[in-house]
Design a protein around this motif. Structure first.
Motif, PDB file in Angstrom:
ATOM      1  N   TYR A 198      -4.333   0.406  -3.814  1.00  0.00           N
ATOM      2  CA  TYR A 198      -3.474  -0.784  -3.803  1.00  0.00           C
ATOM      3  C   TYR A 198      -1.999  -0.418  -3.857  1.00  0.00           C
ATOM      4  CZ  TYR A 198      -1.033  -4.680  -6.025  1.00  0.00           C
ATOM      5  OH  TYR A 198      -0.128  -5.636  -6.352  1.00  0.00           O
ATOM      6  N   LEU A 199      -1.634   0.515  -4.705  1.00  0.00           N
ATOM      7  CA  LEU A 199      -0.221   0.855  -4.855  1.00  0.00           C
ATOM      8  C   LEU A 199       0.325   1.646  -3.670  1.00  0.00           C
ATOM      9  CD1 LEU A 199      -0.160   1.724  -8.648  1.00  0.00           C
ATOM     10  CD2 LEU A 199       0.605  -0.360  -7.543  1.00  0.00           C
ATOM     11  N   GLN A 200      -0.553   2.323  -2.912  1.00  0.00           N
ATOM     12  CA  GLN A 200      -0.095   3.080  -1.754  1.00  0.00           C
ATOM     13  C   GLN A 200      -0.342   2.348  -0.433  1.00  0.00           C
ATOM     14  OE1 GLN A 200      -2.446   4.775  -3.863  1.00  0.00           O
ATOM     15  NE2 GLN A 200      -0.894   5.789  -5.105  1.00  0.00           N
ATOM     16  N   ALA A 201      -0.839   1.119  -0.480  1.00  0.00           N
ATOM     17  CA  ALA A 201      -1.168   0.394   0.744  1.00  0.00           C
ATOM     18  C   ALA A 201       0.101   0.087   1.537  1.00  0.00           C
ATOM     19  CB  ALA A 201      -1.894  -0.902   0.417  1.00  0.00           C
ATOM     20  N   PRO A 202       0.040   0.245   2.868  1.00  0.00           N
ATOM     21  CA  PRO A 202       1.234  -0.023   3.682  1.00  0.00           C
ATOM     22  C   PRO A 202       1.525  -1.518   3.782  1.00  0.00           C
ATOM     23  CG  PRO A 202      -0.592   0.637   5.071  1.00  0.00           C
ATOM     24  CD  PRO A 202      -1.059   0.768   3.662  1.00  0.00           C
ATOM     25  N   PHE A 203       2.798  -1.851   3.842  1.00  0.00           N
ATOM     26  CA  PHE A 203       3.261  -3.232   3.977  1.00  0.00           C
ATOM     27  C   PHE A 203       3.154  -3.625   5.447  1.00  0.00           C
ATOM     28  CE2 PHE A 203       6.535  -6.467   4.499  1.00  0.00           C
ATOM     29  CZ  PHE A 203       6.235  -7.314   3.443  1.00  0.00           C
ATOM     30  N   VAL A 204       2.456  -4.735   5.743  1.00  0.00           N
ATOM     31  CA  VAL A 204       2.300  -5.178   7.130  1.00  0.00           C
ATOM     32  C   VAL A 204       2.949  -6.530   7.387  1.00  0.00           C
ATOM     33  CG1 VAL A 204       0.221  -3.832   7.584  1.00  0.00           C
ATOM     34  CG2 VAL A 204       0.021  -6.132   6.643  1.00  0.00           C
ATOM     35  N   GLY A 205       3.556  -7.123   6.391  1.00  0.00           N
ATOM     36  CA  GLY A 205       4.249  -8.399   6.582  1.00  0.00           C
ATOM     37  C   GLY A 205       3.282  -9.529   6.883  1.00  0.00           C
ATOM     38  N   LEU A 206       3.584 -10.307   7.910  1.00  0.00           N
ATOM     39  CA  LEU A 206       2.777 -11.475   8.263  1.00  0.00           C
ATOM     40  C   LEU A 206       1.627 -11.145   9.212  1.00  0.00           C
ATOM     41  CD1 LEU A 206       5.674 -14.042   8.715  1.00  0.00           C
ATOM     42  CD2 LEU A 206       4.116 -13.847   6.795  1.00  0.00           C
ATOM     43  N   GLU A 207       1.359  -9.866   9.430  1.00  0.00           N
ATOM     44  CA  GLU A 207       0.308  -9.460  10.365  1.00  0.00           C
ATOM     45  C   GLU A 207      -1.064  -9.996   9.946  1.00  0.00           C
ATOM     46  OE1 GLU A 207      -1.489  -7.908  13.614  1.00  0.00           O
ATOM     47  OE2 GLU A 207       0.653  -8.079  13.226  1.00  0.00           O
ATOM     48  N   ASN A 208      -1.386 -10.003   8.669  1.00  0.00           N
ATOM     49  CA  ASN A 208      -2.672 -10.529   8.206  1.00  0.00           C
ATOM     50  C   ASN A 208      -2.801 -12.017   8.524  1.00  0.00           C
ATOM     51  OD1 ASN A 208      -3.512  -8.061   7.139  1.00  0.00           O
ATOM     52  ND2 ASN A 208      -2.548  -8.474   5.164  1.00  0.00           N
ATOM     53  N   TYR A 209      -1.729 -12.761   8.335  1.00  0.00           N
ATOM     54  CA  TYR A 209      -1.756 -14.200   8.635  1.00  0.00           C
ATOM     55  C   TYR A 209      -1.890 -14.437  10.136  1.00  0.00           C
ATOM     56  CZ  TYR A 209      -0.355 -14.921   3.824  1.00  0.00           C
ATOM     57  OH  TYR A 209      -0.326 -14.936   2.460  1.00  0.00           O
ATOM     58  N   ARG A 210      -1.179 -13.626  10.936  1.00  0.00           N
ATOM     59  CA  ARG A 210      -1.283 -13.762  12.398  1.00  0.00           C
ATOM     60  C   ARG A 210      -2.711 -13.464  12.846  1.00  0.00           C
ATOM     61  NH1 ARG A 210      -2.005 -11.334  16.708  1.00  0.00           N
ATOM     62  NH2 ARG A 210      -2.097  -9.262  15.790  1.00  0.00           N
ATOM     63  N   GLU A 211      -3.307 -12.460  12.253  1.00  0.00           N
ATOM     64  CA  GLU A 211      -4.678 -12.067  12.612  1.00  0.00           C
ATOM     65  C   GLU A 211      -5.675 -13.197  12.344  1.00  0.00           C
ATOM     66  OE1 GLU A 211      -7.804  -9.561  13.833  1.00  0.00           O
ATOM     67  OE2 GLU A 211      -5.655  -9.208  13.996  1.00  0.00           O
TER      68      GLU A 211
END
Length: 149
Positions: free
Chosen positions: A49-62
């Motif tokens: 969790y602490l090393q997970a990359p930031f993807v912004g709104l990509e999850n919402y777009r998906e």
């Protein structure tokens, strides 16, 4: 404004720790969940969790815009089910509550008993908790010594 703080300032000072604690308990997990929704987290990578990359709104777009997404169908089904459940439960709760209130407000045989039975699920848990705390107090080392009668 000065008289307001002079009059109520101490009360707000006493309430402030509880208010801040409630803010932390209620809004802390919500803010963390929103932050996690901007990360590239999967079930397999949740430990990172602490090393997970930031993807912004990509999850919402998906989920919202990609028709081939495997999550989209499940998300839309969950939204529809939640809305349907909310509407049905609230409609039934409101209509049954109004019906029972209307029936108990008219002249009725043993109306006081029926009103008491309606209040029992609300009253009994508080009574039981009070009894349990009383038993714990009596069995604790902090209880004052019992005096003989």
């Amino acid at each position: 404004m000065r008289t307001f703080w002079r009059r109520y300032g101490l009360a707000y000072l006493f309430i402030a720790p509880a208010f801040l604690g409630m803010l932390l308990v209620h809004y802390g997990p919500m803010v963390q969940g929103i932050y996690m929704s901007f990360l590239d987290l999967r079930l397999q990578t949740l430990r990172l969790y602490l090393q997970a990359p930031f993807v912004g709104l990509e999850n919402y777009r998906e989920i919202l815009l990609n028709p081939e997404s495997t999550f989209r169908a499940g998300f839309l089904y969950a939204v529809r089910t939640t809305l349907l459940y909310t509407l049905v439960v609230n409609a039934l709760n409101l209509s049954l509550g109004l019906l029972v209130a209307h029936l108990l407000n008219r002249p009725l045989f043993l109306r006081g008993l029926w009103r008491s039975l309606i209040l029992l699920p609300w009253v009994v848990p508080s009574y039981v908790v009070g009894l349990l705390w009383g038993f714990m107090w009596l069995n604790s080392k902090l209880a004052p010594p019992a005096y003989p009668a």
